[in-house]
Design a protein around this motif. Structure first.
Motif, PDB file in Angstrom:
ATOM      1  N   HIS A   1      46.810   0.429  36.553  1.00  0.00           N
ATOM      2  CA  HIS A   1      46.178   0.991  37.750  1.00  0.00           C
ATOM      3  C   HIS A   1      47.241   1.460  38.741  1.00  0.00           C
ATOM      4  N   GLU A   2      48.323   0.704  38.871  1.00  0.00           N
ATOM      5  CA  GLU A   2      49.419   1.128  39.755  1.00  0.00           C
ATOM      6  C   GLU A   2      50.038   2.434  39.239  1.00  0.00           C
ATOM      7  N   VAL A   3      50.199   2.554  37.913  1.00  0.00           N
ATOM      8  CA  VAL A   3      50.747   3.782  37.325  1.00  0.00           C
ATOM      9  C   VAL A   3      49.845   4.966  37.662  1.00  0.00           C
ATOM     10  N   GLU A   4      48.546   4.763  37.580  1.00  0.00           N
ATOM     11  CA  GLU A   4      47.610   5.848  37.904  1.00  0.00           C
ATOM     12  C   GLU A   4      47.699   6.226  39.379  1.00  0.00           C
ATOM     13  N   ARG A   5      47.873   5.243  40.258  1.00  0.00           N
ATOM     14  CA  ARG A   5      48.044   5.536  41.689  1.00  0.00           C
ATOM     15  C   ARG A   5      49.276   6.401  41.919  1.00  0.00           C
ATOM     16  N   ILE A   6      50.352   6.078  41.205  1.00  0.00           N
ATOM     17  CA  ILE A   6      51.594   6.843  41.352  1.00  0.00           C
ATOM     18  C   ILE A   6      51.386   8.284  40.890  1.00  0.00           C
ATOM     19  N   MET A   7      50.805   8.471  39.714  1.00  0.00           N
ATOM     20  CA  MET A   7      50.582   9.824  39.197  1.00  0.00           C
ATOM     21  C   MET A   7      49.652  10.604  40.121  1.00  0.00           C
ATOM     22  N   ASP A   8      48.592   9.961  40.586  1.00  0.00           N
ATOM     23  CA  ASP A   8      47.636  10.642  41.458  1.00  0.00           C
ATOM     24  C   ASP A   8      48.300  11.117  42.749  1.00  0.00           C
ATOM     25  N   PHE A   9      49.147  10.282  43.316  1.00  0.00           N
ATOM     26  CA  PHE A   9      49.822  10.621  44.575  1.00  0.00           C
ATOM     27  C   PHE A   9      50.629  11.904  44.445  1.00  0.00           C
ATOM     28  N   TRP A  10      51.447  11.993  43.386  1.00  0.00           N
ATOM     29  CA  TRP A  10      52.329  13.158  43.259  1.00  0.00           C
ATOM     30  C   TRP A  10      51.580  14.390  42.754  1.00  0.00           C
ATOM     31  N   LEU A  11      50.544  14.182  41.953  1.00  0.00           N
ATOM     32  CA  LEU A  11      49.733  15.334  41.533  1.00  0.00           C
ATOM     33  C   LEU A  11      49.037  15.965  42.733  1.00  0.00           C
ATOM     34  N   ARG A  12      48.592  15.147  43.659  1.00  0.00           N
ATOM     35  CA  ARG A  12      47.952  15.683  44.868  1.00  0.00           C
ATOM     36  C   ARG A  12      48.935  16.494  45.711  1.00  0.00           C
ATOM     37  N   LEU A  13      50.224  16.207  45.567  1.00  0.00           N
ATOM     38  CA  LEU A  13      51.234  16.972  46.301  1.00  0.00           C
ATOM     39  C   LEU A  13      51.683  18.214  45.536  1.00  0.00           C
ATOM     40  N   GLY A  14      51.096  18.453  44.357  1.00  0.00           N
ATOM     41  CA  GLY A  14      51.293  19.734  43.692  1.00  0.00           C
ATOM     42  C   GLY A  14      52.185  19.758  42.476  1.00  0.00           C
ATOM     43  N   VAL A  15      52.698  18.600  42.005  1.00  0.00           N
ATOM     44  CA  VAL A  15      53.567  18.664  40.837  1.00  0.00           C
ATOM     45  C   VAL A  15      52.760  19.095  39.618  1.00  0.00           C
ATOM     46  N   SER A  16      53.462  19.741  38.674  1.00  0.00           N
ATOM     47  CA  SER A  16      52.813  20.245  37.458  1.00  0.00           C
ATOM     48  C   SER A  16      52.932  19.279  36.287  1.00  0.00           C
TER      49      SER A  16
END
Length: 540
Positions: free
Chosen positions: A179-194
């Motif tokens: 769940h922590e890994v998903e939080r990390i990915m979600d955070f940076w995806l929301r900032l626009g990383v591909s």
């Protein structure tokens, strides 16, 4: 339909600490990377890969993370990352970042809470044992660490780490950790990383299966890909997977796990081919790897930011490459690899360097260019371990190499300031004014490669020739075949091409002018260390 943008991408890897210092404190930063995005776009790069810039003690180049959701103050702040993303979008550059979730720093708040209290929820984030448990896993850095278990006095137990002892392994079998890994990915995806370059992907699978050895652990990649795709359909997972090629299919899945697999297998055989001056090792490697499934692809590189790991070669082959490119013990590392950059390995031969760059861009897969490779930067073997290939980017012959305005002696990162790879001799500014420089030739290759979509997205097979020094590959997409040729030897060669559909072609890019292909079957010529890319003539 989701665009498969990565099929024809050119990825450029940047370590923010080493690329450009915008504030003059002697250390590279995110604002400095932003200042040089136009340079990358002009070179033809389509995707920027940023190595870790997260909060970290920096004992392992930022791969020892203390906060995955924060920018380390040394690199700036979150608004600097947002500004970088905005500028990249304006220039048409995608950005991927490292996802480092196999382990953390021992200074991470999770680990500090875990070691203080056995009843803490964070205790289960890591792997503990009262006595070192037997395991098939070996230390990744065998000359530095002699065990994967370290005693923690405060915790009163051993904790597991396959990397450095200051990088405890996370337990990815724990749903709370995932769940922590998903939080990390979600955070940076929301900032626009591909997407993400997934660090230590194969070791993450080992961690996922640890609660149940009968479980293969690959559900972890299924879950990660599903999570990422729901939030950004065209986001990629680029996996660091150094395993025998027969296992690549597990990491690709049906095209629904890793989008791109870093091809260590082909990378190893590239160096064997260079050592021998023959194409056979590359042809053998291509024949020995599985075809990626629909929607997936290999990723290729010349040198990464670690050692040149030669574990996929046989013992005799590894010795052959070592004797050729790392004859002195100080050039070797961890009993398995080389800690040099490519130009010193090739004796600074510009023809041969250009040839190897042409190989990178014509082999099937997505090419990754590491910062400084386009100008032929060298290494500093006086630095310990992998730091030998982690020196400041050389922009100009000004003091500080155009990397930083900090006063001499105040640079926080190493700079090559002596020998043939001194920044006053090897830099972007000088080579941008030279029509015959490695930078100029590399830029031409990149732009030509972008126009030859058959290489990135087509089917590749060896072309029919009889010349052991030449790697001849035929790439076909949508019924159109193109041809790439690379002479790994120093002598000029002539040979006959027998493929029926490659008889009427014209040069798109080459190391220099050649006469038009002629005869039937067609006869072709290549200079020593020469290269040619050809496509069908347009019928009038």
């Amino acid at each position: 339909m989701v665009p498969l943008w990565y099929r024809n991408a050119i990825i450029y890897q940047v370590d923010p600490s080493l690329f450009r210092d915008a504030n003059g404190d002697g250390l590279g930063d995110l604002a400095g990377v932003s200042e040089r995005l136009e340079y990358l776009r002009g070179l033809g790069v389509t995707c920027l890969w940023l190595t870790p810039f997260y909060a970290s003690p920096m004992r392992d180049g930022g791969y020892d993370v203390t906060d995955h959701l924060a920018v380390d103050p040394r690199f700036g702040a979150l608004p600097d990352f947002v500004a970088l993303m905005a500028k990249a979008e304006e220039l048409g550059l995608r950005v991927i970042i490292d996802l480092v979730v196999h382990h953390t720093s021992d200074r991470h708040p999770w680990f500090q809470a875990a070691r203080r209290d056995r009843t803490s929820r964070y205790r289960g984030y890591y792997v503990w044992a009262d006595t070192p448990e037997p395991t098939d896993e070996k230390p990744i850095f065998p000359t530095v660490e002699d065990s994967v278990w370290t005693w923690d006095e405060q915790a009163g137990q051993y904790y597991k780490h396959i990397f450095y002892s200051h990088e405890p392994d996370l337990d990815l079998g724990n749903p709370e950790v995932r769940h922590e890994v998903e939080r990390i990915m979600d955070f940076w995806l929301r900032l626009g990383v591909s997407g993400f370059r997934v660090d230590a992907a194969s070791h993450m699978i080992d961690s996922a299966r640890s609660p149940d050895p009968t479980d293969d652990g690959f559900w972890l990649l299924d879950d990660m890909r599903r999570f990422v795709s729901r939030r950004r359909a065209d986001a990629v997972l680029l996996g660091e997977v150094d395993v025998p090629p027969c296992h690549y299919v597990d990491y690709f899945g049906r095209g629904d796990r890793l989008t791109l697999v870093l091809n260590f297998w082909l990378n190893n055989y590239l160096y064997l081919a260079l050592a021998r001056g023959k194409a056979e090792p590359l042809l053998r490697a291509l024949a020995g790897q599985p075809d990626p499934p629909e929607g997936a692809q290999y990723a290729l590189w010349l040198r990464n930011h670690d050692e040149l790991d030669l574990e996929r070669l046989s013992e005799d082959e590894r010795r052959e490459v070592m004797d050729c490119f790392a004859p002195d013990p100080e050039m070797r590392i961890y009993h398995r690899g080389i800690r040099r950059r490519l130009p010193p390995m090739l004796g600074g031969d510009k023809r041969r360097l250009a040839l190897v760059h042409a190989l990178l861009f014509c082999l099937p897969g997505t090419p990754i260019l590491r910062y400084g490779e386009e100008i032929g930067m060298g290494d500093d073997l006086s630095l310990p371990e992998r730091l030998a290939v982690r020196t400041a980017m050389q922009w100009s012959d000004e003091p500080g190499a155009g990397f930083s305005a900090a006063r001499p002696g105040q640079l926080a990162v190493p700079l090559i300031d002596s020998g043939p790879y001194d920044y006053r001799h090897v830099n972007v500014y000088a080579q941008s004014l030279d029509e015959d420089s490695l930078l100029t030739h590399t830029g031409k290759m990149i732009r030509a490669r972008l126009g030859m979509r058959e290489i990135g997205g087509g089917h590749c097979r060896p072309a029919a020739i009889e010349c052991p020094q030449v790697l001849a590959l035929r790439h076909e997409l949508d019924g159109v075949a193109v041809l790439t040729l690379a002479n790994l030897g120093p002598e000029d060669v002539q040979f006959t091409l027998h493929d029926a559909d490659c008889q009427h072609m014209t040069d798109v890019m080459a190391d220099g002018p050649y006469d038009a292909p002629s005869g039937h079957p067609v006869r072709l010529r290549l200079r020593g260390y020469g290269y040619r890319w050809l496509r069908p003539r347009i019928a009038l």
